[in-house]
Scaffold this motif. Sequence first.
Motif, PDB file in Angstrom:
ATOM      1  N   GLN A  26      87.577  13.930  -6.782  1.00  0.00           N
ATOM      2  CA  GLN A  26      88.206  12.626  -7.061  1.00  0.00           C
ATOM      3  C   GLN A  26      88.229  12.352  -8.552  1.00  0.00           C
ATOM      4  O   GLN A  26      89.218  11.853  -9.100  1.00  0.00           O
ATOM      5  N   GLN A  27      87.125  12.682  -9.239  1.00  0.00           N
ATOM      6  CA  GLN A  27      87.077  12.457 -10.692  1.00  0.00           C
ATOM      7  C   GLN A  27      88.134  13.287 -11.414  1.00  0.00           C
ATOM      8  O   GLN A  27      88.812  12.789 -12.312  1.00  0.00           O
ATOM      9  N   ILE A  28      88.256  14.551 -11.013  1.00  0.00           N
ATOM     10  CA  ILE A  28      89.241  15.416 -11.680  1.00  0.00           C
ATOM     11  C   ILE A  28      90.646  14.857 -11.442  1.00  0.00           C
ATOM     12  O   ILE A  28      91.472  14.794 -12.355  1.00  0.00           O
ATOM     13  N   ASN A  29      90.910  14.405 -10.215  1.00  0.00           N
ATOM     14  CA  ASN A  29      92.232  13.832  -9.919  1.00  0.00           C
ATOM     15  C   ASN A  29      92.499  12.583 -10.755  1.00  0.00           C
ATOM     16  O   ASN A  29      93.610  12.366 -11.236  1.00  0.00           O
ATOM     17  N   LEU A  30      91.455  11.754 -10.930  1.00  0.00           N
ATOM     18  CA  LEU A  30      91.645  10.506 -11.679  1.00  0.00           C
ATOM     19  C   LEU A  30      91.821  10.756 -13.176  1.00  0.00           C
ATOM     20  O   LEU A  30      92.685  10.167 -13.817  1.00  0.00           O
TER      21      LEU A  30
END
Length: 211
Positions: free
Chosen positions: A135-139
Amino acid sequence: MDNLHLLYLKAMGVTLYKVRSDDDSQQQQLSWVNLAHEVATCRACNLHCSRSNTVLGDGNQQAKLMIVGEAPGFYEDQQGKPFVGKAGQLLQAMLHSMALSREQVYITNILKCRPPDNRTPQDGEVKQCTPFLRQQINLVSPQFLLVLGSVAAHYLLNTKNSVSSLRGKVYSYENYAKLIVTYHPAYLLRNPQDKEKAYKDLQTLTTVMYS
Ligand code: SF4
């Protein structure tokens, strides 16, 4: 552009970059708040029993460069921030060698809770925790990923090869970010003879980032 068009373009290998609107920014902020809450209240693995704080990440949430380490240590667990001990000081020096400050990059770890006595994360813990990292990488949607140490490299490259065999190459993460592996600063503190190799990796990354 509708989803069908996006799928066609993706199938053709076309990469789309979009300017973030105010609505996107608000949505992003909401996603970060939700993610921080999910991590802070997570009890998916046994590490929640011994943690003082969860450690989500730190830095620029729109950074071009994202750094992924292994897991919080003692000081990180105390302060709720990644890379604040001696390994953090070395990471800061490594960033300075690339003319970057800590505030310009986004820093996180594979695990968000400290393993007891800083032991190596177990496979089950990595499996439970890495949806947060995804999720962090996507954000953040970084253009470049600097991967520190074997635990992060094994997960992000889906391999069991050693760091020494993985470093020195540029990989592609999900077809949009360039990824480089180097030694974890904690390893470099114990094995200073490998610092020169790590600085070569950072030079490679700098060349890739500014070419
Ligand atoms: Fe949850 Fe990750 Fe902490 Fe385990 S390490 S309790 S999965 S946040």
